[in-house]
Write a protein that holds these residues in place. Structure first.
Motif, PDB file in Angstrom:
ATOM      1  N   VAL A   1      -8.505   4.747 -12.008  1.00  0.00           N
ATOM      2  CA  VAL A   1      -7.472   4.815 -10.975  1.00  0.00           C
ATOM      3  C   VAL A   1      -7.842   5.889  -9.969  1.00  0.00           C
ATOM      4  N   ILE A   2      -7.876   5.513  -8.714  1.00  0.00           N
ATOM      5  CA  ILE A   2      -8.154   6.437  -7.611  1.00  0.00           C
ATOM      6  C   ILE A   2      -6.883   6.502  -6.764  1.00  0.00           C
ATOM      7  N   TYR A   3      -6.305   7.689  -6.633  1.00  0.00           N
ATOM      8  CA  TYR A   3      -4.991   7.784  -6.001  1.00  0.00           C
ATOM      9  C   TYR A   3      -5.044   8.585  -4.706  1.00  0.00           C
ATOM     10  N   ASP A   4      -4.101   8.307  -3.876  1.00  0.00           N
ATOM     11  CA  ASP A   4      -3.967   8.844  -2.519  1.00  0.00           C
ATOM     12  C   ASP A   4      -3.793  10.365  -2.552  1.00  0.00           C
ATOM     13  N   ASP A   5      -4.575  11.075  -1.737  1.00  0.00           N
ATOM     14  CA  ASP A   5      -4.445  12.527  -1.668  1.00  0.00           C
ATOM     15  C   ASP A   5      -3.191  12.961  -0.917  1.00  0.00           C
ATOM     16  N   ARG A   6      -2.439  12.015  -0.370  1.00  0.00           N
ATOM     17  CA  ARG A   6      -1.189  12.348   0.316  1.00  0.00           C
ATOM     18  C   ARG A   6       0.020  12.261  -0.615  1.00  0.00           C
ATOM     19  N   MET A   7      -0.177  11.861  -1.858  1.00  0.00           N
ATOM     20  CA  MET A   7       0.948  11.766  -2.793  1.00  0.00           C
ATOM     21  C   MET A   7       1.523  13.141  -3.092  1.00  0.00           C
ATOM     22  N   ASP A   8       2.779  13.146  -3.517  1.00  0.00           N
ATOM     23  CA  ASP A   8       3.438  14.379  -3.934  1.00  0.00           C
ATOM     24  C   ASP A   8       2.674  14.973  -5.115  1.00  0.00           C
ATOM     25  N   PHE A   9       2.170  16.204  -4.944  1.00  0.00           N
ATOM     26  CA  PHE A   9       1.274  16.753  -5.960  1.00  0.00           C
ATOM     27  C   PHE A   9       2.004  17.079  -7.257  1.00  0.00           C
ATOM     28  N   ALA A  10       3.287  17.420  -7.170  1.00  0.00           N
ATOM     29  CA  ALA A  10       4.031  17.668  -8.399  1.00  0.00           C
ATOM     30  C   ALA A  10       4.141  16.397  -9.224  1.00  0.00           C
ATOM     31  N   ALA A  11       4.478  15.282  -8.581  1.00  0.00           N
ATOM     32  CA  ALA A  11       4.568  14.013  -9.298  1.00  0.00           C
ATOM     33  C   ALA A  11       3.209  13.590  -9.830  1.00  0.00           C
TER      34      ALA A  11
END
Length: 570
Positions: free
Chosen positions: A453-463
């Motif tokens: 899984v490669i995830y967006d660097d703009r996601m909420d970092f706490a989540a």
């Protein structure tokens, strides 16, 4: 018998109401904010933020004998409770939040006994009722913040203190409760002026008696892990842990990025809005009215029960709490410390009302008007009415990352484990490898890889700490932020991941609903990947929606990363 039976039935009814407000939908909302940060570290008992704040795992190349005794920004008890909840129930949101929901129920019981010890059963029932239905304690029971446990220890310490004024044997429980409170969070210091000053004013003979010193020794024993941790921190790095560092005004490059520092007068008014935002205007005004009435009665010698004890306990607790909050940053969970003063003061006014002919009905209506906005805001994903009137703004508000969490559970179900260490710290990487060998009994496999899984660097970092990093570090379900993917391309080559066996790539990009102003940030790797997919005509295979059916995440499934490699080389 009847006099005992009726309060018992009322108390059990309050516990039932408290359970209804705390348990339904407990796992529905997202794991975010400090809740996710604490869960990440609690699960593996490895103190890393995966961010700018440094801990001993970042500062020392090898593990120090003392570094697992506590954590670099908080004492260890909440982490310990969460860790064992995960051990017993698995890495689930229920395991994360259930201890705090149970603590919320326990608080109702302790408030009843506390109010009874202060005045009488009527006051105890009203204190318990406010603890059961007020918005702040209910919210704390539905999230994983330390204050959810802290309030129970503080209320228990107050109860034991009042009992110890008559019987010194209760000093042992005073020491236990104070030690556990400080082992939960340092803000428990608000209780010390009440107890130490209370003995000096109300029972000075306690300072000459063995149970009091025994209780103090027991508190020190409970705090010994924190004492040893901070002693070694100071000897090796020249400062204490991050919270004590902030409270004492230390300055050190290890915590250069810390924004929790106590800044004194600059923060005096930053927390006040959490009283109406968290408790609601009605309860806030009732508490203020109760405090004024209590002060008038105290001055006139008309406080019920043992008046000086009641006045001293409530007054000093309220003042010490206000002073601490006025010096600390204005964070929503910090202001939860006002729960006890608010409940004790509001219950006093309600008790005085119930002594009037029609006052019992008025008190019931007040409690109902406190309970209904709490239920509306805490139990419903989309509460009805106007914020601040129909419900308080302090409530769970995000319902998108839980959909992502459930998708990842389905994706990795039945897949072989894999380890993707993206941390650059030497000690962290070695401890993760050792953990992998201990858990699986072998080195990471190079065949039979699960999806990556490669995830967006703009996601909420706490989540991300809960949905991604906990999986990657401890559950061996490989995840990687888009920024790290680019670094892999640069350091290892574009075909590295495919060469070591990965052939199923799930790239998860956040939709505009979650991103707001960050949606069009061209300096983010997630934004660039979205543009690549649009140019190549690659459509998402899955759209994940939030609790309201709105698109939250787009999932792209690829068997090769060649198009991304080409773009990176350009």
């Amino acid at each position: 018998m009847r006099r005992f039976f009726r309060p018992a039935v009322a108390f059990l009814l309050l516990v039932a109401v408290a359970a209804v407000l705390r348990l339904p939908g407990l796992t529905r909302h997202d794991v975010v904010d400090d809740e996710a940060l604490m869960a990440l570290r609690s699960y593996g008992w490895i103190d890393t933020w995966i961010g700018s704040m440094q801990s001993p795992i970042d500062l020392f190349p090898t593990q120090q004998w003392w570094q697992d005794l506590s954590f670099h920004d908080h004492p260890p008890l909440t982490f310990f409770v969460e860790h064992w909840s995960f051990r017993l129930l698995g890495p689930t949101v229920l395991a994360l939040r259930l201890p705090f929901a149970l603590a919320g129920l326990a608080l109702v019981g302790v408030l009843y006994w506390l109010g009874t010890a202060m005045v009488d059963r009527r006051y105890g029932l009203l204190c318990a009722a406010l603890g059961a239905v007020a918005n702040y304690p209910v919210w704390l029971s539905r999230v994983g913040f330390q204050e959810g446990l802290l309030l129970v220890w503080l209320a228990l310490a107050l109860l034991a203190f009042l009992r110890s004024l008559d019987d010194p044997r209760w000093c042992w429980l005073v020491g236990t409760a104070v030690g556990l409170a400080l082992l939960t969070k340092y803000s428990a210091v608000v209780i010390l002026p009440v107890i130490v000053g209370g003995y000096a004013v109300l029972a000075p003979q306690r300072f000459r008696q063995a149970p009091a010193w025994g209780g103090a020794g027991l508190a020190a024993l409970l705090l010994s892990p924190v004492i040893a941790y901070n002693t070694m921190y100071y000897l090796t790095r020249g400062h204490f842990d991050a919270t004590l560092w902030a409270m004492l005004g230390q300055r050190h490059q290890d915590f250069w990025s810390d924004d929790h520092a106590y800044t004194g007068i600059n923060d005096l008014l930053r927390w006040w809005h959490w009283l109406p935002d968290g408790f609601g205007w009605l309860l806030t005004l009732v508490a203020i009215g109760g405090a004024v009435l209590m002060a008038i009665h105290w001055r006139g010698g008309r406080l019920p029960g043992n008046g000086p004890r009641l006045g001293w306990t409530v007054c000093v607790l309220a003042v010490s709490t206000v002073v601490l909050l006025s010096l600390a940053p204005g964070r929503k969970q910090y202001a939860a410390l006002m729960t006890l003063p608010v409940a004790l003061c509001a219950a006093y006014l309600l008790r005085e009302l119930t002594r009037q002919r029609s006052g019992a009905g008025v008190a019931f209506i007040v409690l109902l008007l406190v309970a209904l906005p709490t239920a509306n805001g805490q139990l419903l994903a989309a509460p009805f009415g106007t914020p601040g009137a129909a419900y308080q703004v302090l409530r769970p508000t995000s319902y998108a990352y839980r959909a992502l969490d459930e998708y990842l559970e389905r994706l990795f179900n039945g897949q072989p484990p894999a380890q993707m260490i993206t941390a650059g710290d030497v000690q962290l990487a070695e401890r993760l490898r050792s953990r992998h060998r201990a858990d699986l009994g072998r080195t990471p496999a190079t065949t039979g890889r699960p999806p990556l899984v490669i995830y967006d660097d703009r996601m909420d970092f706490a989540a991300v700490r809960w949905t991604m990093l906990l999986r990657d570090l401890y559950r061996y379900q490989p995840t990687m932020v888009t920024e790290s993917l680019v670094k892999v391309f640069e350091s290892e080559g574009g075909e590295y991941l495919e060469n070591i066996g990965f052939n199923d790539f799930r790239i998860i990009l956040a939709e505009p609903l979650l991103l707001g102003e960050n949606d069009g940030a061209p300096n983010s790797y997630g934004w660039r990947m979205r543009k690549i997919f649009e140019r190549e005509g690659i459509l998402p295979g899955t759209i994940l929606t939030d609790a309201f059916g709105r698109p939250a995440f787009a999932v792209f499934q690829l068997t090769t990363l060649r198009s991304l490699v080409t773009e990176n080389e350009e």
